[in-house]
Design an enzyme around this catalytic site. Structure first.
Site, PDB file in Angstrom:
ATOM      1  N   HIS A  72       0.850  -1.195   0.000  1.00 43.21           N
ATOM      2  CA  HIS A  72       0.000   0.000   0.000  1.00 43.21           C
ATOM      3  C   HIS A  72       0.876   1.231   0.000  1.00 43.21           C
ATOM      4  CE1 HIS A  72      -4.185  -1.423   1.498  1.00 43.21           C
ATOM      5  NE2 HIS A  72      -3.676  -2.247   0.623  1.00 43.21           N
ATOM      6  N   TYR A 200      -9.283   5.789   7.529  1.00 42.71           N
ATOM      7  CA  TYR A 200      -9.450   6.131   8.949  1.00 42.71           C
ATOM      8  C   TYR A 200     -10.435   7.291   9.021  1.00 42.71           C
ATOM      9  CZ  TYR A 200      -5.022   3.707  10.116  1.00 42.71           C
ATOM     10  OH  TYR A 200      -4.017   2.790  10.303  1.00 42.71           O
ATOM     11  N   PRO A 292      -4.081   0.525  18.690  1.00 38.69           N
ATOM     12  CA  PRO A 292      -3.804   0.033  17.333  1.00 38.69           C
ATOM     13  C   PRO A 292      -3.915   1.090  16.236  1.00 38.69           C
ATOM     14  CG  PRO A 292      -5.914  -0.794  18.109  1.00 38.69           C
ATOM     15  CD  PRO A 292      -5.288  -0.087  19.260  1.00 38.69           C
ATOM     16  N   LYS A 296       1.181  -0.024  15.045  1.00 38.93           N
ATOM     17  CA  LYS A 296       2.583  -0.115  15.467  1.00 38.93           C
ATOM     18  C   LYS A 296       2.904  -1.337  16.339  1.00 38.93           C
ATOM     19  CE  LYS A 296       4.169   3.340  13.371  1.00 38.93           C
ATOM     20  NZ  LYS A 296       4.144   2.750  12.050  1.00 38.93           N
ATOM     21  N   TYR A 384       4.172   6.487   9.842  1.00 35.01           N
ATOM     22  CA  TYR A 384       3.258   5.393   9.498  1.00 35.01           C
ATOM     23  C   TYR A 384       4.003   4.270   8.788  1.00 35.01           C
ATOM     24  CZ  TYR A 384      -1.159   3.127   8.413  1.00 35.01           C
ATOM     25  OH  TYR A 384      -2.195   2.225   8.352  1.00 35.01           O
TER      26      TYR A 384
HETATM   27  C1  LIG Z   1      -7.217  -7.960  20.044  1.00 28.97           C
HETATM   28  C2  LIG Z   1      -5.948  -7.326  19.507  1.00 28.97           C
HETATM   29  C3  LIG Z   1      -5.951  -6.639  18.289  1.00 28.97           C
HETATM   30  C4  LIG Z   1      -4.795  -6.052  17.794  1.00 28.97           C
HETATM   31  N1  LIG Z   1      -4.827  -5.373  16.607  1.00 28.97           N
HETATM   32  C5  LIG Z   1      -3.694  -4.789  16.152  1.00 28.97           C
HETATM   33  C6  LIG Z   1      -3.675  -4.075  14.949  1.00 28.97           C
HETATM   34  O1  LIG Z   1      -4.677  -3.946  14.270  1.00 28.97           O
HETATM   35  N2  LIG Z   1      -2.498  -3.503  14.552  1.00 28.97           N
HETATM   36  C7  LIG Z   1      -1.331  -3.633  15.287  1.00 28.97           C
HETATM   37  O2  LIG Z   1      -0.276  -3.145  14.891  1.00 28.97           O
HETATM   38  N3  LIG Z   1      -1.334  -4.305  16.421  1.00 28.97           N
HETATM   39  C8  LIG Z   1      -2.467  -4.894  16.856  1.00 28.97           C
HETATM   40  N4  LIG Z   1      -2.444  -5.576  18.006  1.00 28.97           N
HETATM   41  C9  LIG Z   1      -1.166  -5.669  18.669  1.00 28.97           C
HETATM   42  C10 LIG Z   1      -0.317  -6.789  18.071  1.00 28.97           C
HETATM   43  O3  LIG Z   1      -1.126  -7.884  17.774  1.00 28.97           O
HETATM   44  C11 LIG Z   1       0.745  -7.117  19.095  1.00 28.97           C
HETATM   45  O4  LIG Z   1       1.536  -5.960  19.272  1.00 28.97           O
HETATM   46  C12 LIG Z   1       1.626  -8.306  18.724  1.00 28.97           C
HETATM   47  O5  LIG Z   1       0.879  -9.483  18.808  1.00 28.97           O
HETATM   48  C13 LIG Z   1       2.814  -8.376  19.667  1.00 28.97           C
HETATM   49  O6  LIG Z   1       3.485  -9.603  19.512  1.00 28.97           O
HETATM   50  P1  LIG Z   1       4.145 -10.315  20.747  1.00 28.97           P
HETATM   51  O7  LIG Z   1       4.765 -11.555  20.206  1.00 28.97           O
HETATM   52  O8  LIG Z   1       4.963  -9.366  21.501  1.00 28.97           O
HETATM   53  O9  LIG Z   1       2.944 -10.673  21.746  1.00 28.97           O
HETATM   54  P2  LIG Z   1       1.756 -11.726  21.555  1.00 28.97           P
HETATM   55  O10 LIG Z   1       1.320 -11.783  20.154  1.00 28.97           O
HETATM   56  O11 LIG Z   1       0.757 -11.389  22.603  1.00 28.97           O
HETATM   57  O12 LIG Z   1       2.430 -13.116  21.896  1.00 28.97           O
HETATM   58  C14 LIG Z   1       2.770 -13.490  23.207  1.00 28.97           C
HETATM   59  C15 LIG Z   1       2.720 -14.997  23.309  1.00 28.97           C
HETATM   60  O13 LIG Z   1       3.116 -15.389  24.619  1.00 28.97           O
HETATM   61  C16 LIG Z   1       2.251 -16.398  25.095  1.00 28.97           C
HETATM   62  N5  LIG Z   1       2.263 -16.382  26.548  1.00 28.97           N
HETATM   63  C17 LIG Z   1       1.640 -15.524  27.393  1.00 28.97           C
HETATM   64  N6  LIG Z   1       1.887 -15.834  28.674  1.00 28.97           N
HETATM   65  C18 LIG Z   1       2.695 -16.913  28.655  1.00 28.97           C
HETATM   66  C19 LIG Z   1       3.284 -17.703  29.669  1.00 28.97           C
HETATM   67  N7  LIG Z   1       3.085 -17.429  30.964  1.00 28.97           N
HETATM   68  N8  LIG Z   1       4.039 -18.740  29.302  1.00 28.97           N
HETATM   69  C20 LIG Z   1       4.249 -19.024  27.988  1.00 28.97           C
HETATM   70  N9  LIG Z   1       3.712 -18.314  26.977  1.00 28.97           N
HETATM   71  C21 LIG Z   1       2.939 -17.265  27.307  1.00 28.97           C
HETATM   72  C22 LIG Z   1       0.904 -16.031  24.509  1.00 28.97           C
HETATM   73  O14 LIG Z   1       0.031 -17.148  24.445  1.00 28.97           O
HETATM   74  C23 LIG Z   1       1.304 -15.536  23.128  1.00 28.97           C
HETATM   75  O15 LIG Z   1       1.309 -16.570  22.167  1.00 28.97           O
HETATM   76  C24 LIG Z   1      -3.596  -6.153  18.527  1.00 28.97           C
HETATM   77  C25 LIG Z   1      -3.578  -6.839  19.738  1.00 28.97           C
HETATM   78  C26 LIG Z   1      -4.738  -7.409  20.253  1.00 28.97           C
HETATM   79  C27 LIG Z   1      -4.699  -8.130  21.586  1.00 28.97           C
END
Ligand SMILES: Cc1cc2nc3c(=O)[nH]c(=O)nc-3n(C[C@H](O)[C@H](O)[C@H](O)COP(=O)(O)OP(=O)(O)OC[C@H]3O[C@@H](n4cnc5c(N)ncnc54)[C@H](O)[C@@H]3O)c2cc1C
Length: 389
Positions: A72, A200, A292, A296, A384
């Site tokens: 995009h 948006y 969101p 980011k 962005y």
């Molecule tokens: C509902 C929702 C919608 C979102 N929409 C957007 C969006 O539109 N745009 C955007 O940029 N970001 C969005 N985000 C944010 C984005 O998805 C996150 O920033 C991203 O997933 C971060 O990745 P991560 O690996 O740090 O964390 P996560 O994806 O949360 O992964 C963490 C992992 O650790 C595991 N875990 C947790 N506790 C434990 C434990 N005690 N022991 C072992 N494993 C554990 C979890 O099961 C999970 O699989 C959204 C988040 C949510 C919750």
């Protein structure tokens, strides 16, 4: 059991860190609380910054993204029905890639499975231990049996509700937080997107976002009050409300259908400092959350683990601790800039319950300045599409 780095969490941060360390010849074990199917079923982010795309390609996991993702080169912002397009190519010579987090996760899981690196899914009671000394350990339970792994480092990639940020003494962690008085009600639908680019919209009834996952699958969001029960929103009610908040051309073009998924995400800004506690390091949502609006969250998880992989790589290749010593400050500098951008986008585009008529005029002035000034548009496009990693 012994490994070099134990990674807690198999979300995008944990899986990508595993991949980047594997490329550097560093052995990892990933411990994930949920099943692989559960992790893949979570519908979340969809917009990849220019640098995230480059990093996924460099990590050798970008082939499907390049084939199926949607580059995009612009987005539209609307204010009370008036629409302005920001042309990223023209403004900053870059673009973003629309490719769902579930797909990024699947590509990383497939690459890890192919490499034979170890991942334990459904690991219960994961507990980082002794990370303030030089012999950290992580214990966990699998199928009723308790295991313990000795390692050099622990990477806390376990998301906002994970165990790693809770493991150091509370007095060692400083938290900075803003909770917004609204959430996003999201719907996934198998219909072509209303527009080829994201829209948006700031509307008197609240914010709306038109996004997509593919040419045939769309993702739409509506600002809703904090505490809203998702069951009070039928598909019909959602589509009616979305039409009201969009400019008329988009409202007329909207193609609706039964929702494949419908959920509410609360909006919050949060940062924990520092990101290092002895031999325990935090990355991704374990350390920070952004609303969101600026797309980011996933991108910050990627830049954190890129820095962390470099730091661990330097440690093993050169026995130098300079990288791991610098990790927290280096990552936080980028985190706070993304926090600022996400907070700014959220503040400009949402309806705040406490907003006065003056506040509303300020939002309008912000939109007018942004859409009328090339310098302001460039700053928006620069953020962005992603600040340098
Ligand atoms: C509902 C929702 C919608 C979102 N929409 C957007 C969006 O539109 N745009 C955007 O940029 N970001 C969005 N985000 C944010 C984005 O998805 C996150 O920033 C991203 O997933 C971060 O990745 P991560 O690996 O740090 O964390 P996560 O994806 O949360 O992964 C963490 C992992 O650790 C595991 N875990 C947790 N506790 C434990 C434990 N005690 N022991 C072992 N494993 C554990 C979890 O099961 C999970 O699989 C959204 C988040 C949510 C919750």
């Amino acid at each position: 059991m012994r490994t070099q780095v134990v990674i807690v969490g198999a979300g995008p941060a944990g899986l990508l860190l595993g991949r980047l360390l594997e490329q550097r010849g560093i052995e990892t074990l990933i411990l994930e609380r949920r099943s692989a199917e559960y992790v893949l079923g979570r519908i979340r982010a969809g917009v990849l910054e220019h640098g995230t795309r480059g990093l996924l390609n460099a990590a050798g996991v970008g082939a499907r993204m390049e084939q199926e993702g949607l580059p995009h080169d612009g987005v539209a912002l609307c204010f009370d029905g008036e629409q302005h397009r920001f042309d990223f190519h023209d403004l900053v010579g870059r673009e973003v890639m629309v490719y769902g987090q579930t797909e990024v996760t699947r590509d990383l899981m497939d690459a890890r499975a192919a490499s034979g690196a170890a991942t334990v899914y459904e690991a219960e009671d994961v507990a980082p231990r002794d990370f303030d000394g030089d012999r950290p350990r992580v214990s966990y339970r699998k199928d009723g049996v308790t295991h313990e792994v000795a390692c050099d480092f622990i990477a806390g990639c376990d998301g906002f509700h994970g165990v790693c940020r809770q493991s150091p003494p509370a007095s060692a962690v400083s938290s900075f937080e803003r909770v917004y008085p609204f959430g996003w009600l999201g719907v996934l639908v198998d219909q072509p997107p209303v527009s080829p680019e994201l829209i948006y919209a700031n509307h008197a009834r609240g914010f709306a976002l038109c996004s997509m996952r593919s040419p045939t699958r769309s993702r739409y969001y509506l600002q809703c009050d904090a505490g809203t029960n998702v069951n009070t929103w039928s598909d019909e009610r959602f589509w009616d409300e979305l039409r009201r908040r969009l400019p008329s051309a988009a409202a007329d073009a909207l193609r609706t259908g039964p929702s494949l998924e419908k959920s509410i995400a609360p909006l919050r800004s949060f940062v924990a400092e520092p990101l290092r506690f002895g031999r325990l390091f935090l990355a991704g949502d374990a350390a920070h959350i952004v609303p969101p609006t600026g797309a980011k969250g996933l991108n910050l998880a990627v830049s954190d683990v890129a820095y962390l992989a470099e730091a661990f790589g330097e440690y093993y290749a050169e026995r130098s601790e300079a990288g791991i010593d610098a990790y927290s400050a280096r990552a936080l500098r980028r985190v706070w800039k993304a926090e600022r951008f996400s907070w700014w986008m959220t503040t400009m585009l949402h309806r705040f319950p406490e907003a006065s008529a003056f506040d509303r005029r300020m939002q309008r002035a912000e939109f007018d300045y942004l859409s009328g000034s090339r310098a302001a548009s460039q700053a928006m496009a620069e953020n962005y599409t992603g600040l340098p990693m």
